[in-house]
Design an enzyme around this catalytic site. Structure first.
Site, PDB file in Angstrom:
ATOM      1  N   ASP A  44      -0.175  -4.289   4.395  1.00 36.16           N
ATOM      2  CA  ASP A  44      -0.755  -5.451   3.719  1.00 36.16           C
ATOM      3  C   ASP A  44      -0.110  -6.759   4.167  1.00 36.16           C
ATOM      4  OD1 ASP A  44      -2.591  -3.957   2.310  1.00 36.16           O
ATOM      5  OD2 ASP A  44      -1.292  -3.702   0.566  1.00 36.16           O
ATOM      6  N   ALA A 152      -8.241 -10.736  -5.561  1.00 40.61           N
ATOM      7  CA  ALA A 152      -7.683  -9.874  -4.510  1.00 40.61           C
ATOM      8  C   ALA A 152      -6.198  -9.637  -4.723  1.00 40.61           C
ATOM      9  CB  ALA A 152      -7.923 -10.504  -3.139  1.00 40.61           C
ATOM     10  N   SER A 160       2.346  -6.053 -11.266  1.00 45.52           N
ATOM     11  CA  SER A 160       3.733  -5.684 -11.550  1.00 45.52           C
ATOM     12  C   SER A 160       4.317  -6.516 -12.682  1.00 45.52           C
ATOM     13  CB  SER A 160       4.588  -5.852 -10.292  1.00 45.52           C
ATOM     14  OG  SER A 160       4.155  -4.977  -9.268  1.00 45.52           O
TER      15      SER A 160
END
Length: 255
Positions: A44, A152, A160
């Site tokens: 990513d 996104a 988190s």
């Protein structure tokens, strides 16, 4: 979609380097500035770099996971790349624009596809004032920080920090506190994507704060404005049945 020329990008991992050699030998490796499509091989982090690099050109990016999590990536296969590209589904996402003023009065600008986060720089908690569309909404938030996430990016740092997962096609942003101390019960807010978020740092000399837009950090900020930049768009390709919308939806049922 049909792509005549492909540019390959790879992270520094051995798996990514091996993959780019294999695929470039089969399909050639076009100049990224002239390619019809970019294939990013890595994780990513590499995909975020590619989104920033090609947001001004609109070149579609197809990622294949040669990293760790690979939330923005497709599965890696050396065979059948052209067929996968032809069948791929296109997702268009807009970044956030961050305008940060530091302690010297200098203005810094950056964009973020995941989130813009404000984080305390020292042991003392930050004190922040939050306004939405120039209207004060929270006079004082004592915390480790706060972030604004795109749909996104809502499954990344935002999740988190116990922020909400946003459907990828929604016109929404997540405003999420990081370890809020006061008001302890404030869990954040879901905002329309057109909203402008203005965060003012209180007691900045004593409680310095850094602002981070994806990988761009500005330290000792005094005020930060965050708003969606609809003039820029990144285009990501996903295999059918594994679109970003599907991944975001699926993430909401994981424990």
């Amino acid at each position: 979609m049909t792509f005549r020329s492909i540019a390959f990008l790879a992270s520094d991992s051995p798996e990514a380097r091996e993959a780019v050699q294999t695929l470039a030998a089969r399909h050639g490796n076009a100049d990224p500035s002239a390619a019809d499509c970019v294939v990013a091989l890595g994780g990513d982090g590499l995909m975020l770099q590619a989104l920033h690099r090609f947001v001004s050109t609109g070149t579609p990016i197809y990622g294949m996971n040669r990293g760790t999590v690979g939330f923005l990536m497709n599965d890696y296969q050396a065979d059948g790349l052209l067929e996968r590209l032809d069948a791929a589904e296109l997702t268009t996402i807009h970044p956030l624009a961050m305008t940060a003023v530091d302690e010297t009065g200098k203005t810094h600008r950056a964009i973020a596809f995941n989130e813009v986060s404000l984080l305390r720089q020292r042991h003392q908690a930050a004190k922040l004032r939050i306004a939405i569309d120039d209207k004060p909404r929270l006079e004082e938030l004592t915390c480790d920080g706060v972030l604004v996430a795109t749909p996104a990016g809502s499954t990344a740092y935002n999740l988190s920090a116990h922020g909400p997962i946003l459907p990828i096609n929604s016109d929404l942003l997540a405003l999420t506190p990081i370890s809020a101390f006061r008001p302890r019960g404030w869990r954040g807010a879901i905002l329309p994507s057109a909203a402008k978020v203005t965060i003012t740092i209180m007691e900045g000399d004593k409680r310095p704060v850094a602002a981070v837009a994806d990988h761009v950090e500005v330290r000792h900020v005094r005020q930060v404005e965050i708003a969606q930049d609809t003039t820029r768009a990144a285009r990501i390709l996903f295999d059918p049945g594994h679109s970003l919308a599907e991944r975001v939806l699926r993430e909401q049922f994981r424990f």
